[in-house]
Structure formats: C-alpha cells, structure tokens
Design a protein around this motif. Structure first.
Motif, PDB file in Angstrom:
ATOM      1  N   HIS A  14      -0.798   2.053  -5.592  1.00 24.74           N
ATOM      2  CA  HIS A  14       0.330   2.971  -5.781  1.00 24.74           C
ATOM      3  C   HIS A  14      -0.081   4.166  -6.646  1.00 24.74           C
ATOM      4  N   SER A  25       5.859   7.667  -3.046  1.00 24.30           N
ATOM      5  CA  SER A  25       6.615   6.565  -2.460  1.00 24.30           C
ATOM      6  C   SER A  25       6.999   5.614  -3.576  1.00 24.30           C
ATOM      7  N   ASP A  26       8.030   4.875  -3.332  1.00 24.20           N
ATOM      8  CA  ASP A  26       8.532   3.897  -4.276  1.00 24.20           C
ATOM      9  C   ASP A  26       7.519   2.749  -4.418  1.00 24.20           C
ATOM     10  N   TYR A  27       7.347   2.262  -5.631  1.00 24.18           N
ATOM     11  CA  TYR A  27       6.420   1.168  -5.889  1.00 24.18           C
ATOM     12  C   TYR A  27       6.717  -0.043  -5.001  1.00 24.18           C
ATOM     13  N   ASP A  29       8.259  -0.122  -2.142  1.00 26.38           N
ATOM     14  CA  ASP A  29       7.920   0.192  -0.747  1.00 26.38           C
ATOM     15  C   ASP A  29       6.417   0.036  -0.520  1.00 26.38           C
TER      16      ASP A  29
END
Length: 144
Positions: A14, A25-27, A29
């Motif tokens: 990430h 992007s969201d962790y 996700d």
C-alpha cells in the motif's frame, strides 16, 4: 532478498503504491485486492524485495493470453522505493519474475508505460525489453 509476497506485506504494498506509484486507494481495498490476487497463483505472479524487514520493491504480473501470440506475463507494477533505487533491486525483481514465468511455460514479459515516462523507458530497454509499437491506452470505467 527476493521472496513471494504474502498478505502480511499489505502495508508495504500500500505504501509503495501510494508514495512511489501515486495510486491512491484505501488500505482495506488494497488488502482485499492482494488477498484475491494471492488466491490466483496460476494467473498472477507477485515477488517482493525485502530489506531490513520491509518490502522496498515489488513486481506484479498477470498471465496475458491472446489469439495471436504465445502466452506472456504482463507486468502490472514494477516499483522500488526511491531510497532504494539504483541498487539493482528492480533488475533482481524482473529476473525473478522471468524465472518464475518461464517455469510456468510463458514465452516472455511485456510492460506498458506512459509516453511521458522517458526514464522508465530507458530502464526497460536496459533490462532487455524491446520497444514495441506506440499505442494509446483507452479505458472505459463502469458506473457502480
């Protein structure tokens, strides 16, 4: 040291995606995508370079099959943290990917790169990639 990526590496993946590739992007996700990819070992190849307990670079490729050529591995990400570049890590990752994909019977590697990424293009040629035809990339996202 080069090794297979596992779900415990999601934090490093990430961070590399966010800070080096500038993909936001969201962790969670990222964690869900990584878990999904790791469950498809016949389709995806993902290797990391670990140094002092952290992943400082990774390469991710997916099997690429067409009706007009032998199967290849399509590199979707090749990233090394800025602090660890010019140490041979990227080359080591591509070499490890080449070995893994060749063992699966694939004919080679391919990579797409933005036209503006001239340093990256020079690097890919240094790694032995041949420049193909210039193409434009078009995307169509589906509404959720």
């Amino acid at each position: 040291m080069i090794r297979d990526i596992d779900l415990n590496d999601v934090m490093w993946i990430h961070e590399l995606n966010s800070f080096e590739l500038r993909f936001r992007s969201d962790y969670n996700d990222t964690k869900d995508r990584l878990a999904d990819i790791l469950n498809k070992p016949d389709e995806h190849f993902i290797k990391g370079y670990e140094m002092n307990g952290q992943i400082v670079g990774y390469v991710h490729a997916q099997m690429y099959e067409t009706l007009y050529d032998k199967p290849l591995a399509n590199i979707l990400a090749l990233v090394v943290s800025e602090d660890h570049q010019r140490m041979g890590i990227g080359k080591s990752l591509v070499d490890a990917l080449s070995e893994a994909t060749r063992a699966k019977g694939l004919a080679g590697l391919r990579i797409n790169s933005g036209l503006y990424r001239e340093r990256a293009h020079q690097y890919y040629e240094y790694l032995g990639f041949d420049k193909g035809i210039n193409q434009m990339r078009y995307l169509k996202h589906f509404e959720e």
